[in-house]
Design a protein around this motif. Sequence first.
Motif, mmCIF file in Angstrom:
data_model
loop_
_atom_site.group_PDB
_atom_site.id
_atom_site.type_symbol
_atom_site.label_atom_id
_atom_site.label_comp_id
_atom_site.label_asym_id
_atom_site.label_seq_id
_atom_site.Cartn_x
_atom_site.Cartn_y
_atom_site.Cartn_z
ATOM 1 N N LYS A 107 1.064 -1.566 0.280
ATOM 2 C CA LYS A 107 -0.435 -0.207 -0.401
ATOM 3 C C LYS A 107 0.781 1.501 0.117
ATOM 4 N N THR A 108 1.566 2.133 -0.918
ATOM 5 C CA THR A 108 1.937 3.066 -1.024
ATOM 6 C C THR A 108 1.218 4.739 -1.917
ATOM 7 N N THR A 109 0.301 4.165 -2.200
ATOM 8 C CA THR A 109 -0.360 5.326 -1.838
ATOM 9 C C THR A 109 -1.965 5.449 -1.582
ATOM 10 N N PHE A 110 -2.385 6.715 -1.338
ATOM 11 C CA PHE A 110 -3.896 6.710 -0.590
ATOM 12 C C PHE A 110 -4.869 8.132 -1.665
ATOM 13 N N ALA A 111 -5.821 7.316 -1.828
ATOM 14 C CA ALA A 111 -6.934 8.637 -2.121
ATOM 15 C C ALA A 111 -7.841 8.361 -1.729
ATOM 16 N N LEU A 112 -8.218 9.564 -2.033
ATOM 17 C CA LEU A 112 -9.439 9.943 -0.676
ATOM 18 C C LEU A 112 -11.081 9.296 -2.204
ATOM 19 N N GLY A 113 -12.116 9.270 -0.709
ATOM 20 C CA GLY A 113 -13.168 8.215 -1.432
ATOM 21 C C GLY A 113 -14.040 9.663 -2.119
ATOM 22 N N ALA A 114 -14.098 10.590 -1.892
ATOM 23 C CA ALA A 114 -14.837 11.526 -1.879
ATOM 24 C C ALA A 114 -14.661 12.279 -3.237
ATOM 25 N N LYS A 115 -15.606 12.666 -3.936
ATOM 26 C CA LYS A 115 -15.219 14.019 -5.402
ATOM 27 C C LYS A 115 -14.964 14.797 -4.973
ATOM 28 N N THR A 116 -13.867 15.823 -5.267
ATOM 29 C CA THR A 116 -13.269 16.650 -5.069
ATOM 30 C C THR A 116 -12.794 17.242 -6.450
ATOM 31 N N GLY A 117 -13.020 17.087 -7.309
ATOM 32 C CA GLY A 117 -12.457 17.624 -8.702
ATOM 33 C C GLY A 117 -11.149 17.269 -9.306
ATOM 34 N N TYR A 118 -10.640 17.448 -7.920
ATOM 35 C CA TYR A 118 -9.035 17.689 -8.114
ATOM 36 C C TYR A 118 -8.506 16.489 -8.927
ATOM 37 N N THR A 119 -7.543 16.822 -9.977
ATOM 38 C CA THR A 119 -8.016 15.438 -10.914
ATOM 39 C C THR A 119 -5.944 15.348 -11.206
ATOM 40 N N GLY A 120 -4.850 16.802 -9.820
ATOM 41 C CA GLY A 120 -3.440 16.344 -10.072
ATOM 42 C C GLY A 120 -2.720 17.874 -10.830
ATOM 43 N N THR A 121 -3.907 18.050 -11.853
ATOM 44 C CA THR A 121 -3.308 19.245 -12.754
ATOM 45 C C THR A 121 -4.114 20.312 -12.127
ATOM 46 N N VAL A 122 -2.981 21.427 -12.807
ATOM 47 C CA VAL A 122 -2.924 22.848 -12.178
ATOM 48 C C VAL A 122 -2.623 23.734 -12.817
ATOM 49 N N ALA A 123 -3.995 24.120 -13.531
ATOM 50 C CA ALA A 123 -3.455 24.781 -15.134
ATOM 51 C C ALA A 123 -3.761 26.368 -15.155
ATOM 52 N N THR A 124 -5.193 26.422 -14.423
ATOM 53 C CA THR A 124 -5.332 28.168 -13.857
ATOM 54 C C THR A 124 -5.900 28.093 -12.340
ATOM 55 N N LEU A 125 -5.584 29.186 -12.097
ATOM 56 C CA LEU A 125 -6.213 29.450 -9.895
ATOM 57 C C LEU A 125 -7.277 28.752 -9.616
ATOM 58 N N SER A 126 -8.383 28.744 -10.475
ATOM 59 C CA SER A 126 -9.625 27.949 -10.030
ATOM 60 C C SER A 126 -8.995 26.755 -10.120
ATOM 61 N N GLU A 127 -8.348 26.171 -10.347
ATOM 62 C CA GLU A 127 -7.756 24.438 -9.704
ATOM 63 C C GLU A 127 -7.480 24.891 -8.708
ATOM 64 N N LEU A 128 -6.915 25.256 -7.745
ATOM 65 C CA LEU A 128 -6.340 25.252 -6.869
ATOM 66 C C LEU A 128 -7.391 24.730 -5.887
ATOM 67 N N ASP A 129 -8.814 25.275 -5.830
ATOM 68 C CA ASP A 129 -10.348 25.008 -5.257
ATOM 69 C C ASP A 129 -9.756 23.881 -4.651
ATOM 70 N N PRO A 130 -9.981 22.798 -5.911
ATOM 71 C CA PRO A 130 -10.197 21.615 -5.363
ATOM 72 C C PRO A 130 -9.168 20.713 -4.752
ATOM 73 N N MET A 131 -8.171 20.963 -5.621
ATOM 74 C CA MET A 131 -6.906 20.578 -4.612
ATOM 75 C C MET A 131 -6.970 21.436 -2.872
ATOM 76 N N SER A 132 -7.147 22.276 -2.656
ATOM 77 C CA SER A 132 -7.287 22.380 -1.121
ATOM 78 C C SER A 132 -8.259 21.332 -0.628
ATOM 79 N N ARG A 133 -9.466 21.496 -1.400
ATOM 80 C CA ARG A 133 -10.557 20.468 -0.901
ATOM 81 C C ARG A 133 -9.666 19.210 -0.212
ATOM 82 N N TYR A 134 -9.238 19.124 -1.622
ATOM 83 C CA TYR A 134 -8.212 17.349 -1.638
ATOM 84 C C TYR A 134 -8.005 16.836 -0.524
ATOM 85 N N ALA A 135 -7.231 17.841 -0.370
ATOM 86 C CA ALA A 135 -6.534 18.128 0.942
ATOM 87 C C ALA A 135 -7.078 18.400 2.064
ATOM 88 N N LEU A 136 -8.017 18.880 2.645
ATOM 89 C CA LEU A 136 -8.578 19.157 3.478
ATOM 90 C C LEU A 136 -9.351 17.412 3.904
#
Length: 654
Positions: free
Chosen positions: A414-443
């Motif tokens: 077990k070397t990874t962790f995935a959050l079951g809930a959907k936050t919309g974050y896909t591992g890409t931050v190309a725009t300022l708005s994509e920081l929003d789902p990233m922060s949701r995923y972390a929290l």
Amino acid sequence: MIFFRLFLRTFAILFIALIGVPNALHAQQQTYKGPYKIGKYQGDATYEYLLKDGDTIFDGAFQVQKSDLEALLEKEDSSFGFFGAFKNGYASDTWQFRFGSFRSGSESEVVNYQYRVNINGLEEEIVGKMVSGKPNGPWTITVNRIENSKVAQTAFKSKIDFENGISTGSFRVENEQLALVGRFLRNGMAHDEWTIYGSGDDENEENWFFKEGILESVRFKDANGMERVLRFDGNKNVTLKVLPLDKGYLNVLEVMAPTADSTVLAKSGLPGLLLQNGGFYRRVDTILRTLGTTDFYPKWYAKLPYYGLTEVEEKMLAAIKERSIAAKTISDRLLNDSRVILLKRSDDAVDYDFAVVRAISEHWLPALDQLRHYQEQGVVGFMERKRLLAALFPSDPPSVPINISAYRDSSATKTTFALGAKTGYTGTVATLSELDPMSRYALESLRTIDDRIRKKLGRDDNRDALQDVEAELVDWNEKIQRYIDSLGNRPPKEHRKALAAIQEFGDKQLSDYVALTDSENKQATARSLAVCFKKLYRLSREVGLLEQRSDSIKKHYSDGVWNPFVAVVMEENVKKRITSAYNNVLTPHFLDRVQNGLDCERLPKLLLLMERTYQRMFALRDEDTKKLERKLRRADDALEVLRLFNIENPVIEK
């Protein structure tokens, strides 16, 4: 008739005067003498004030100061003194702020029946004039290093002129390494050439060129001594906006500069000097704000292109800020909770969760924290979006699922962790708005793990009694590990084995402790282990110093002998059997005891034996040891050598 008119006029004057008496008495100036606290500064105060409608309004001379002779003589004294005046509640006239951190010197003298003790330390003095609560005229800052009650060196110095709270004209700021010279316009805008000089020479190291607040270029020398010019042409289609010339402004420059040049700005001496200078003014500003003056902090300005923020972006950034704070709070608590650190030693699931939290803390939160700092400085709108994202993520943004570095169960798949809930974050931050789902995923990830670990910890009525001592256990164990890691591969092989045994012993003691279920027994064991771990840390230091101590003994047992053949004094070792017995018999014995005989009960005795032996080696150098050296010819047993050295052995050998 004339007499009657005079009488009425006199009566009217007296009546008006009598009406004014209560008001004059109401605003009568008074004096206070006694203890007074301004934020963290508490001392003896003398000041004048007015009482108006029950409110205290500073008016007249003001001073607060503190020094503690007893603290100075025992260890260190942190003194301060604030001297100035107020006019109807506003700081006015000349003000002087002094801060000192002093230690008493080793020498004293008696002069006119009084003891005089020299002091060493640092003294800061900030002096200038105030008009209606604003700096006006020249302000100077001087930081002196004091040795034997005399100024030995000026560590920092600055002189800046102000007009109604705004920096104007030429200024100079210097510390022990650099000096900065520049000037402001009457509106506080940075202007013309700002030059940075190196310490002790007249050759300039950097030149910053401003025009009415706009930075046009920076000229500097690279690592090869070649002169380079960094230009800031700016975006001609973007509106310029004024902002304070502070840390936020400098952060914008670093973000907006090309990648290669941002490192140049980061290493520049100008930000450090400005921030150091600003720190002194910030301290005075905090003091005066506490006293009611709210407009002291100097106004230095510059201009930068402003890209703006939409209402949607501002709301989104506010939400990201809240999540960033909440995520960091959970992360810091879990990573530093002694219960979690202890539990993960015996529970693989908790150890896995702990590794996930550490991964989020190291790879997700720094970017969110940095964005939050930019928000608090009010400079996000000055940053072009692509440059901002490049600064937040020098490499790639964090990926999902979250990759976990090695944890205790190295065989785990077990070397990874995935959050079951959907936050919309896909591992890409190309725009300022994509920081929003990233922060949701972390929290949300941290909240999920926090809930799991809380259930594992359960409820313990004795938790408060254990919390502090368990934190102490973890701190000492980590301290031992940090020290051993700091030595690397420098110690000899056998010494490294002994250090590894110390670390393993500490880890095992913690694991055995975690396995205990009896709360009362756990409390007693925790207190006992805390004492043991302090000794264990001392033992790790003793082992780490063995090689260095052997060199010290060798030097102590050396004599300078004249060699006539080469006409020089050469070092010659004496009493070689004694030093040989220490290096070849006693030191291996100590290392063996560490590797094979450690327990908390015998640990203090082993420490005492090692310390006694080291001290005895220095004493033997000056004793008559001819008989001892003859007996050492046949002594190869450590216990026999200790007996011959006349060292009391407190360790019961098994």
